[in-house]
Design a protein around this motif. Sequence first.
Motif, PDB file in Angstrom:
ATOM      1  N   SER A 134       0.847  -1.192   0.000  1.00 19.80           N
ATOM      2  CA  SER A 134       0.000   0.000   0.000  1.00 19.80           C
ATOM      3  C   SER A 134       0.890   1.253   0.000  1.00 19.80           C
ATOM      4  O   SER A 134       1.996   1.268   0.574  1.00 19.80           O
ATOM      5  CB  SER A 134      -0.948   0.001   1.199  1.00 19.80           C
ATOM      6  OG  SER A 134      -0.399   0.733   2.259  1.00 19.80           O
ATOM      7  N   PHE A 135       0.398   2.300  -0.655  1.00 22.18           N
ATOM      8  CA  PHE A 135       1.167   3.538  -0.812  1.00 22.18           C
ATOM      9  C   PHE A 135       1.505   4.133   0.558  1.00 22.18           C
ATOM     10  O   PHE A 135       2.664   4.498   0.830  1.00 22.18           O
ATOM     11  CB  PHE A 135       0.326   4.505  -1.652  1.00 22.18           C
ATOM     12  CG  PHE A 135       1.037   5.765  -2.076  1.00 22.18           C
ATOM     13  CD1 PHE A 135       2.419   5.833  -2.161  1.00 22.18           C
ATOM     14  CD2 PHE A 135       0.292   6.896  -2.419  1.00 22.18           C
ATOM     15  CE1 PHE A 135       3.061   7.000  -2.572  1.00 22.18           C
ATOM     16  CE2 PHE A 135       0.921   8.068  -2.833  1.00 22.18           C
ATOM     17  CZ  PHE A 135       2.300   8.111  -2.897  1.00 22.18           C
TER      18      PHE A 135
ATOM     19  N   GLU B 270       1.701   2.728   3.464  1.00 22.72           N
ATOM     20  CA  GLU B 270       2.659   1.886   4.211  1.00 22.72           C
ATOM     21  C   GLU B 270       4.088   2.192   3.720  1.00 22.72           C
ATOM     22  O   GLU B 270       5.010   2.364   4.521  1.00 22.72           O
ATOM     23  CB  GLU B 270       2.294   0.426   3.947  1.00 22.72           C
ATOM     24  CG  GLU B 270       3.074  -0.591   4.751  1.00 22.72           C
ATOM     25  CD  GLU B 270       2.742  -2.013   4.270  1.00 22.72           C
ATOM     26  OE1 GLU B 270       1.556  -2.305   4.031  1.00 22.72           O
ATOM     27  OE2 GLU B 270       3.678  -2.811   4.133  1.00 22.72           O
ATOM     28  N   ILE B 271       4.244   2.297   2.391  1.00 24.10           N
ATOM     29  CA  ILE B 271       5.566   2.621   1.826  1.00 24.10           C
ATOM     30  C   ILE B 271       6.014   3.996   2.318  1.00 24.10           C
ATOM     31  O   ILE B 271       7.145   4.174   2.794  1.00 24.10           O
ATOM     32  CB  ILE B 271       5.527   2.593   0.273  1.00 24.10           C
ATOM     33  CG1 ILE B 271       5.299   1.173  -0.225  1.00 24.10           C
ATOM     34  CG2 ILE B 271       6.807   3.168  -0.320  1.00 24.10           C
ATOM     35  CD1 ILE B 271       5.048   1.064  -1.729  1.00 24.10           C
ATOM     36  N   LEU B 272       5.113   4.974   2.226  1.00 28.36           N
ATOM     37  CA  LEU B 272       5.479   6.345   2.611  1.00 28.36           C
ATOM     38  C   LEU B 272       5.930   6.420   4.065  1.00 28.36           C
ATOM     39  O   LEU B 272       6.929   7.061   4.388  1.00 28.36           O
ATOM     40  CB  LEU B 272       4.302   7.296   2.393  1.00 28.36           C
ATOM     41  CG  LEU B 272       3.955   7.645   0.944  1.00 28.36           C
ATOM     42  CD1 LEU B 272       2.733   8.552   0.908  1.00 28.36           C
ATOM     43  CD2 LEU B 272       5.130   8.319   0.242  1.00 28.36           C
ATOM     44  N   ARG B 273       5.180   5.748   4.947  1.00 24.65           N
ATOM     45  CA  ARG B 273       5.546   5.767   6.375  1.00 24.65           C
ATOM     46  C   ARG B 273       6.950   5.205   6.582  1.00 24.65           C
ATOM     47  O   ARG B 273       7.762   5.787   7.309  1.00 24.65           O
ATOM     48  CB  ARG B 273       4.546   4.938   7.189  1.00 24.65           C
ATOM     49  CG  ARG B 273       3.320   5.716   7.598  1.00 24.65           C
ATOM     50  CD  ARG B 273       2.381   4.882   8.454  1.00 24.65           C
ATOM     51  NE  ARG B 273       1.016   5.003   7.990  1.00 24.65           N
ATOM     52  CZ  ARG B 273       0.274   6.088   8.126  1.00 24.65           C
ATOM     53  NH1 ARG B 273       0.769   7.145   8.745  1.00 24.65           N
ATOM     54  NH2 ARG B 273      -0.950   6.130   7.644  1.00 24.65           N
ATOM     55  N   GLU B 274       7.233   4.084   5.919  1.00 25.01           N
ATOM     56  CA  GLU B 274       8.544   3.450   6.105  1.00 25.01           C
ATOM     57  C   GLU B 274       9.662   4.341   5.535  1.00 25.01           C
ATOM     58  O   GLU B 274      10.704   4.509   6.159  1.00 25.01           O
ATOM     59  CB  GLU B 274       8.538   2.065   5.435  1.00 25.01           C
ATOM     60  CG  GLU B 274       9.643   1.178   5.976  1.00 25.01           C
ATOM     61  CD  GLU B 274       9.543  -0.263   5.500  1.00 25.01           C
ATOM     62  OE1 GLU B 274       8.436  -0.715   5.126  1.00 25.01           O
ATOM     63  OE2 GLU B 274      10.586  -0.936   5.509  1.00 25.01           O
ATOM     64  N   VAL B 275       9.409   4.913   4.350  1.00 28.05           N
ATOM     65  CA  VAL B 275      10.426   5.773   3.730  1.00 28.05           C
ATOM     66  C   VAL B 275      10.717   6.982   4.630  1.00 28.05           C
ATOM     67  O   VAL B 275      11.874   7.356   4.838  1.00 28.05           O
ATOM     68  CB  VAL B 275       9.971   6.239   2.321  1.00 28.05           C
ATOM     69  CG1 VAL B 275      10.909   7.295   1.755  1.00 28.05           C
ATOM     70  CG2 VAL B 275       9.856   5.063   1.368  1.00 28.05           C
ATOM     71  N   CYS B 276       9.667   7.560   5.197  1.00 27.09           N
ATOM     72  CA  CYS B 276       9.852   8.750   6.045  1.00 27.09           C
ATOM     73  C   CYS B 276      10.595   8.418   7.345  1.00 27.09           C
ATOM     74  O   CYS B 276      11.232   9.301   7.931  1.00 27.09           O
ATOM     75  CB  CYS B 276       8.508   9.400   6.358  1.00 27.09           C
ATOM     76  SG  CYS B 276       7.776  10.209   4.933  1.00 27.09           S
ATOM     77  N   GLU B 277      10.560   7.159   7.759  1.00 29.27           N
ATOM     78  CA  GLU B 277      11.345   6.760   8.939  1.00 29.27           C
ATOM     79  C   GLU B 277      12.824   6.634   8.598  1.00 29.27           C
ATOM     80  O   GLU B 277      13.684   6.862   9.432  1.00 29.27           O
ATOM     81  CB  GLU B 277      10.850   5.412   9.476  1.00 29.27           C
ATOM     82  CG  GLU B 277       9.709   5.546  10.464  1.00 29.27           C
ATOM     83  CD  GLU B 277       9.066   4.205  10.781  1.00 29.27           C
ATOM     84  OE1 GLU B 277       9.773   3.186  10.718  1.00 29.27           O
ATOM     85  OE2 GLU B 277       7.856   4.211  11.061  1.00 29.27           O
ATOM     86  N   ILE B 278      13.104   6.274   7.335  1.00 33.04           N
ATOM     87  CA  ILE B 278      14.505   6.059   6.921  1.00 33.04           C
ATOM     88  C   ILE B 278      15.189   7.378   6.561  1.00 33.04           C
ATOM     89  O   ILE B 278      16.343   7.608   6.900  1.00 33.04           O
ATOM     90  CB  ILE B 278      14.570   5.109   5.692  1.00 33.04           C
ATOM     91  CG1 ILE B 278      13.900   3.774   6.008  1.00 33.04           C
ATOM     92  CG2 ILE B 278      16.008   4.883   5.251  1.00 33.04           C
ATOM     93  CD1 ILE B 278      13.652   2.890   4.781  1.00 33.04           C
ATOM     94  N   VAL B 279      14.468   8.240   5.835  1.00 34.40           N
ATOM     95  CA  VAL B 279      15.075   9.459   5.271  1.00 34.40           C
ATOM     96  C   VAL B 279      14.635  10.698   6.032  1.00 34.40           C
ATOM     97  O   VAL B 279      13.443  10.938   6.195  1.00 34.40           O
ATOM     98  CB  VAL B 279      14.646   9.629   3.785  1.00 34.40           C
ATOM     99  CG1 VAL B 279      15.358  10.807   3.158  1.00 34.40           C
ATOM    100  CG2 VAL B 279      14.918   8.374   3.007  1.00 34.40           C
ATOM    101  N   ASP B 280      15.614  11.488   6.438  1.00 38.85           N
ATOM    102  CA  ASP B 280      15.296  12.742   7.114  1.00 38.85           C
ATOM    103  C   ASP B 280      15.335  13.868   6.073  1.00 38.85           C
ATOM    104  O   ASP B 280      16.289  14.635   5.995  1.00 38.85           O
ATOM    105  CB  ASP B 280      16.316  12.993   8.233  1.00 38.85           C
ATOM    106  CG  ASP B 280      15.967  14.234   9.035  1.00 38.85           C
ATOM    107  OD1 ASP B 280      14.800  14.657   8.987  1.00 38.85           O
ATOM    108  OD2 ASP B 280      16.876  14.797   9.676  1.00 38.85           O
ATOM    109  N   GLY B 281      14.303  13.922   5.219  1.00 42.57           N
ATOM    110  CA  GLY B 281      14.265  14.927   4.161  1.00 42.57           C
ATOM    111  C   GLY B 281      12.972  14.790   3.395  1.00 42.57           C
ATOM    112  O   GLY B 281      12.144  13.915   3.705  1.00 42.57           O
TER     113      GLY B 281
END
Length: 215
Positions: A38-39, A41-52
């Motif tokens: 799901s979009f 779910e991806i966004l949440r995970e990406v935002c945890e990895i990248v500070d930007g």
Amino acid sequence: MKLFLDTANVEEIRTAASWGILDGVTTNPSLVAKESRSFEEILREVCEIVDGPVSAEVVSQEAAAMVAEGERLSKVHPNIYVKIPMTVEGLKATRQLRTKGIRVNMTLVFSPLQALLCAKVGANFVSPFIGRLDDHAETGMDLIEEIVTIYRNYQYKTEVLVASVRHPIHVKEAALLGADIVTMPFSVFEKMPRHPLTDLGLERFLKDWQKVPKA
Ligand code: E4P
């Protein structure tokens, strides 16, 4: 210059982030479709990895629906930039989202006048697609040069985000023109640190080091 990854693949993002040079991520519906997740779910995970900044694109076509979708996406994480296509409805939506304090990346930009309009409605990022212009035998990098010139002429604050990048030369040329950001696939990202003479030089140093008498 900021370096973004153009992918929705979390493993690629994790790898690039571990190198200490990743400033943000752009996604689009085609990239998200490759991941079978799901979009949000991806966004949440990406935002945890990248500070930007992390760009998330709307799929609505009408301004009011784009605004509603953009508001929903912006609530996923404070680092979300809502990606809005460069259409008349997109211009209207961008103006409204900016008034609400939501950050916008205007996408699918193929001409300097489109970029001028993106700046006028207050987009935070403008995304000219250079690879797709190259595919049509137009020089994509000329568009970057023109947009950078126009924005400098009027001191627009909109940042130029070079998109649809196909190879490392695009990154070098964008940097020489003074573009603010380049977003690229992982295949280009991983080529940037490499040079065969670095590998050869390192191999030679390590071989010669074997000849140094040990104390
Ligand atoms: C930009 O934000 C787009 O996601 C992307 O750069 C498009 O690239 P493509 O032309 O390789 O699909």
